[in-house]
Each structure stands twice: as structure tokens, then as C-alpha cells.
Design an enzyme around this catalytic site. Sequence first.
Site, PDB file in Angstrom:
ATOM      1  N   LYS A   1     -20.096  68.914 -20.905  1.00  0.00           N
ATOM      2  CA  LYS A   1     -19.059  69.161 -21.407  1.00  0.00           C
ATOM      3  C   LYS A   1     -19.450  69.751 -22.947  1.00  0.00           C
ATOM      4  CE  LYS A   1     -16.648  67.919 -24.613  1.00  0.00           C
ATOM      5  NZ  LYS A   1     -16.101  68.744 -25.573  1.00  0.00           N
TER       6      LYS A   1
ATOM      7  N   GLU B   1     -28.548  60.438 -28.480  1.00  0.00           N
ATOM      8  CA  GLU B   1     -29.260  61.111 -29.613  1.00  0.00           C
ATOM      9  C   GLU B   1     -28.309  60.913 -30.789  1.00  0.00           C
ATOM     10  OE1 GLU B   1     -30.030  62.799 -32.297  1.00  0.00           O
ATOM     11  OE2 GLU B   1     -30.569  64.918 -31.018  1.00  0.00           O
TER      12      GLU B   1
ATOM     13  N   CYS C   1     -30.091  67.164 -36.357  1.00  0.00           N
ATOM     14  CA  CYS C   1     -30.187  65.671 -36.177  1.00  0.00           C
ATOM     15  C   CYS C   1     -31.236  65.282 -37.106  1.00  0.00           C
ATOM     16  CB  CYS C   1     -30.247  65.228 -34.755  1.00  0.00           C
ATOM     17  SG  CYS C   1     -31.166  66.503 -33.893  1.00  0.00           S
TER      18      CYS C   1
ATOM     19  N   GLU D   1     -25.600  60.104 -43.185  1.00  0.00           N
ATOM     20  CA  GLU D   1     -25.787  61.572 -42.844  1.00  0.00           C
ATOM     21  C   GLU D   1     -24.776  62.331 -43.425  1.00  0.00           C
ATOM     22  OE1 GLU D   1     -25.398  62.597 -38.532  1.00  0.00           O
ATOM     23  OE2 GLU D   1     -27.536  63.108 -38.684  1.00  0.00           O
TER      24      GLU D   1
HETATM   25  P1  NAI Z   1     -18.728  64.223 -32.170  1.00  0.00           P
HETATM   26  O1  NAI Z   1     -19.751  63.078 -32.115  1.00  0.00           O
HETATM   27  O2  NAI Z   1     -17.454  63.915 -32.315  1.00  0.00           O
HETATM   28  O3  NAI Z   1     -19.076  65.451 -31.214  1.00  0.00           O
HETATM   29  C1  NAI Z   1     -20.167  65.867 -30.422  1.00  0.00           C
HETATM   30  C2  NAI Z   1     -19.687  66.122 -28.943  1.00  0.00           C
HETATM   31  O4  NAI Z   1     -19.033  64.522 -28.452  1.00  0.00           O
HETATM   32  C3  NAI Z   1     -18.772  67.257 -28.801  1.00  0.00           C
HETATM   33  O5  NAI Z   1     -18.898  67.723 -27.334  1.00  0.00           O
HETATM   34  C4  NAI Z   1     -17.284  66.417 -28.696  1.00  0.00           C
HETATM   35  O6  NAI Z   1     -16.418  67.002 -27.937  1.00  0.00           O
HETATM   36  C5  NAI Z   1     -17.681  65.047 -28.072  1.00  0.00           C
HETATM   37  N1  NAI Z   1     -16.864  64.247 -28.135  1.00  0.00           N
HETATM   38  C6  NAI Z   1     -15.742  63.674 -29.315  1.00  0.00           C
HETATM   39  N2  NAI Z   1     -15.134  62.486 -29.247  1.00  0.00           N
HETATM   40  C7  NAI Z   1     -15.511  62.181 -28.044  1.00  0.00           C
HETATM   41  C8  NAI Z   1     -14.721  61.158 -27.083  1.00  0.00           C
HETATM   42  N3  NAI Z   1     -14.007  60.269 -27.597  1.00  0.00           N
HETATM   43  N4  NAI Z   1     -15.376  60.948 -26.083  1.00  0.00           N
HETATM   44  C9  NAI Z   1     -16.297  61.710 -25.449  1.00  0.00           C
HETATM   45  N5  NAI Z   1     -16.968  62.774 -25.985  1.00  0.00           N
HETATM   46  C10 NAI Z   1     -16.402  63.096 -27.238  1.00  0.00           C
HETATM   47  O7  NAI Z   1     -19.418  64.955 -33.838  1.00  0.00           O
HETATM   48  P2  NAI Z   1     -18.412  65.808 -34.871  1.00  0.00           P
HETATM   49  O8  NAI Z   1     -17.044  65.148 -34.910  1.00  0.00           O
HETATM   50  O9  NAI Z   1     -18.637  67.387 -34.276  1.00  0.00           O
HETATM   51  O10 NAI Z   1     -19.391  65.747 -35.875  1.00  0.00           O
HETATM   52  C11 NAI Z   1     -19.204  64.475 -36.745  1.00  0.00           C
HETATM   53  C12 NAI Z   1     -20.696  64.129 -37.449  1.00  0.00           C
HETATM   54  O11 NAI Z   1     -21.609  63.595 -36.386  1.00  0.00           O
HETATM   55  C13 NAI Z   1     -21.599  65.015 -38.149  1.00  0.00           C
HETATM   56  O12 NAI Z   1     -20.912  65.523 -39.239  1.00  0.00           O
HETATM   57  C14 NAI Z   1     -22.906  64.697 -37.902  1.00  0.00           C
HETATM   58  O13 NAI Z   1     -23.034  63.544 -39.031  1.00  0.00           O
HETATM   59  C15 NAI Z   1     -22.714  64.113 -36.596  1.00  0.00           C
HETATM   60  N6  NAI Z   1     -23.335  64.860 -35.467  1.00  0.00           N
HETATM   61  C16 NAI Z   1     -24.736  64.712 -35.282  1.00  0.00           C
HETATM   62  C17 NAI Z   1     -25.246  65.565 -34.381  1.00  0.00           C
HETATM   63  C18 NAI Z   1     -26.718  65.294 -33.944  1.00  0.00           C
HETATM   64  O14 NAI Z   1     -27.489  66.440 -33.550  1.00  0.00           O
HETATM   65  N7  NAI Z   1     -27.107  64.191 -33.684  1.00  0.00           N
HETATM   66  C19 NAI Z   1     -24.608  66.498 -33.559  1.00  0.00           C
HETATM   67  C20 NAI Z   1     -23.187  66.968 -34.174  1.00  0.00           C
HETATM   68  C21 NAI Z   1     -22.587  65.879 -34.793  1.00  0.00           C
END
Ligand code: NAI
Length: 477
Positions: free
Chosen positions: A171, A246, A280, A379
Amino acid sequence: MTEHGLLIGGEWEHAAETIPTIDPSDGTVIARLARGTAADVDRAVTAAEAALSGAWGALPAFERGRILTRIGALILEHQDALTRIEAADVGKPLRQARADVIACARYFEFYGGAADKVMGDTIPFLDGYTVLTLREPHGVTGHIIPWNYPLQILGRSVAAALAMGNACVLKPAEDASLSALMVARLAIEAGLPPGALNVVTGLGEEAGAALARHPGVNHLSFTGSVEVGRLIQAAAALNTIPVTLELGGKSPQLVFADADLDAALPFVVNAVIQNAGQTCSAGSRLLVEDAIYDTFLARVAERFRALRAGPASRDLDLGPVVNAGQRERVERFLALARKDGLPILAEGTIEADVPSEGHYVRPTLIGDVPPDHPLAQEEVFGPVLSAIRVRDEEHALEVANGTPYGLVAGIWTRDGGRQFRLARRLKAGQVFINNYGAAGGVELPFGGVKASGHGREKGFEALLGFSTTKTVALRHG
Ligand code: NAI
Ligand code: MG
């Protein structure tokens, strides 16, 4: 406009509904993605199960490896197209997008070569027994990946899972799914049997949540926010399956007075502006020993003032951030810094003629930031560097370890004893001494401690996480 489908059981399927995906450099809609539903996820899991009991499950390990190696070669062959797609979809400057394409190919090469080299043990035991362990895949693995490094994170997670013989349901993030769809097409071209890799694009709360709670999934791998990571772990608990999480960080770089400061300077800046800070493992805290704090910060400030942000196609120091929400998040942190009177030491520039619908933020250096301030604890996920003055080694260590996170850390010093004292005491999954990031390090196990998550991806160790052992004890007398 291209409308992309879902890949289920080797077939591309049309979705009833689609969602737009934008180019954050100018805000234009560049394609429409299938909005996968819980029913689509269910069919993808069924297709993965069928692959495991069919052609994919029957392949010897070296044949799996060959296919992965071919996927890596095809990614390299199509690197120009993939670079353009990733730059447009995420807003990455072209050079950074190309580096991601090459890293993605490296994961397929690395895990292609490793597929037939993961072995079980024979265990000395009681007389009359022979005991051995078999390394086996989990079965169906779910991969929920973010938008910041779609190609790299797909590569490190899907290639390792496939190498061990799992069948994957991927996904991708709704903000940046296009490169994953193209790699999936290349995987089919490389001969990956139907159902070994299924791709369900769509919304996190819809397709992502459906994948996380699906009882047919045997392992989940997630990279993204702490908040969603906890939901994934909770969903996994209800099905009693393992997860790899992660979840980002607030990673420190520790710079001491005896360091080679000329060497440190470009790493200190690059570690927080790469991918506009949406990394990250971004080095978002700069801990500098008191004796050199002012002089070193003056040099960092000079570099920040020279930074330029603009459209990905101009290939400047940084592009836009991925969407309006991410821009607002960064701006919120900058407003808080101003409200609390934190000194803004330097700002870079946004090119004067950037498209008004693009999502640009100004690279910003702030310091001295109190270690307990949100700018030093949370972050930001943007090109914002928080500098903190530290008294000595012990103080640096205390501040470095003093956040909820523990992903990576950088140490800059010529003192060999200090290098290893700190490397052992820092709470992080990776520690870099006199470098930062080890050039991406496909071969190097990666992951966090504390709120940064658990489990390891990358390197050989990922193969252990994407498999399990079965102990076979034969009593032959
Ligand atoms: P997110 O955690 O919502 O999105 C990451 C993935 O999770 C996407 O594929 C999204 O579709 C999926 N997702 C979202 N809600 C979900 C749920 N309830 N169940 C299953 N999958 C779900 O992150 P977002 O909103 O894009 O970014 C928010 C913050 O998260 C960023 O500002 C950053 O601080 C952090 N982040 C950290 C990352 C890393 O590399 N560790 C990558 C992206 C975001
Ligand atoms: Mg996009």
C-alpha cells in the site's frame, strides 16, 4: 490524464473511484490513483495466498534471486523515467530522485544475490537426535510505505520480503504512488509470478487500515508517523503477527571542538535539507560543544543563507515539501520558534518565480534551542535545523538521548575513545562517526529504538525479520 489501476494477482484492475495525485512543485494534478477499498485488499491478500501455494511458492531460492536481480536491472534501465516520476510526484530535486532510483535498484540487486544464502542451523543435541532449523517465509507480508522515499522504502522492504519467499501486498502513500506502480510493472516484465507482488493504492484510513487488520496477513512492515505506527501495531496485536515499524526521529549530530569541522560542515547541512528535511533519519538537531559553538554556527549559518529552494526540475538544494499539510506543519513550528523568541540564525531563499501553488518552505537555522523545546523534541519533517549548545561530552550525551526518539546519530570528533564511548551509549539504531548516513548504506541494518520503532530493515538482517525458523527434531535412535 493517466488513471492508474490496482495490481492484483498479476492483473491491472480498474477501480470504481480514483484520487488525484499532485506535483508539489506547482500544485498540478499529474495523475489519478485507484482508490483501493477493503474488498480490494481482501482480493489482494487472496491473490498473495494463491501465489504462495502456486508458481511463486514453488520457485527455488536462486530463481527468486534471479527475478529480483532482473527487476534491479530493469529499474536501472528505466532510471531516467523513474527519476522524472519521483521528482514530479514527491518534489525531489532531480539529482536526489536519481539517487533514490539507483538505491532502489541496489536493494533488488542486494536481496537478489542474498535470496539463496540464508541458511538454517544444525544443533548439537541429545544422542539419538538430529535437530535442524528451517528458514521459512512468514507468508503474506503487508507493506505500508510513506511518500518521502517511495522507491527506497519499497526496495528495502519488498525486495527483502520477496527474497525470503513471502508474497507481498503493498500500500503506497496516497501522496506518491507513481514510482511504486512503475516498479510493479517492471517486476512483472522481469518474470515475477502473478500475486507475488500486489499493489493496492488508496487512502491510509481505508486501504491501509484494511491491510493492517486483515487476518490473512502474516507480517506487517510500516514506515511513517508514530501515531499511525501505533495503530498498525495495535492491529497486528489483534491478529498476533509480527511488525516492523520505522517511525522517524529527532536525530542528533554531536560536534566537538576537536572535530574536523571542514569535513563536518557539508554533512551537517545536507543531513537536514536532503529531501527538504522530509527524511526519517534527518539530522535535525545540531549539538555543538561550547568552545566552538559560535564560530561553527557562523559557518553553518553562511551555508544556510546560500541554500535555494525551487521546483524539482531546477535541481536546486531543495524542492518543495510534499503537500499543503506538510507545509503548514513546518510553518507551525517556525511560528512557534518566533513566538517563543528563539534566535533565527539564518534562512535560505525560495526562488522568486516559483509557481504560487507549489508548497515551498524556507530552510531555517535556529539556535540556541532549549533541549526541552518542541523544536528540539518533535519531528518537524522540514528543512529546519535546531542548534543546541552543549558543555562537554557528558552533557552532549544527555541531550542527544533526551527525546522520545532513537533512530540515528552522528558524532564528529578525532578522539577515538570518545568515538566509541558515545557510539555505545547513544540510544539509536545507527551511529555514524565522522560521517552521516554512510551514503545510504543499502547493506547496513537500519531501524530505531524507543518511539522510532523496532525491527530492522536493510542489510542482511532484514532477511531474518522477513522470515522465521522452524525447528525440526528427528529422533532416529
Ligand atoms: P502517515 O503515517 O499518515 O503515512 C504513512 C503511510 O501510512 C501512508 O501510506 C498512509 O497512507 C498510511 N496510513 C495512514 N493512516 C493509516 C491508517 N490508519 N492505517 C494504515 N495505514 C495508514 O504519515 P503522514 O500523515 O503522511 O505524515 C505525517 C508525519 O509523519 C510527517 O510529518 C512525519 O513527521 C511523519 N512521517 C515519517 C516518515 C518516516 O520516514 N519515518 C514518513 C512519513 C511521515
Ligand atoms: Mg504526489
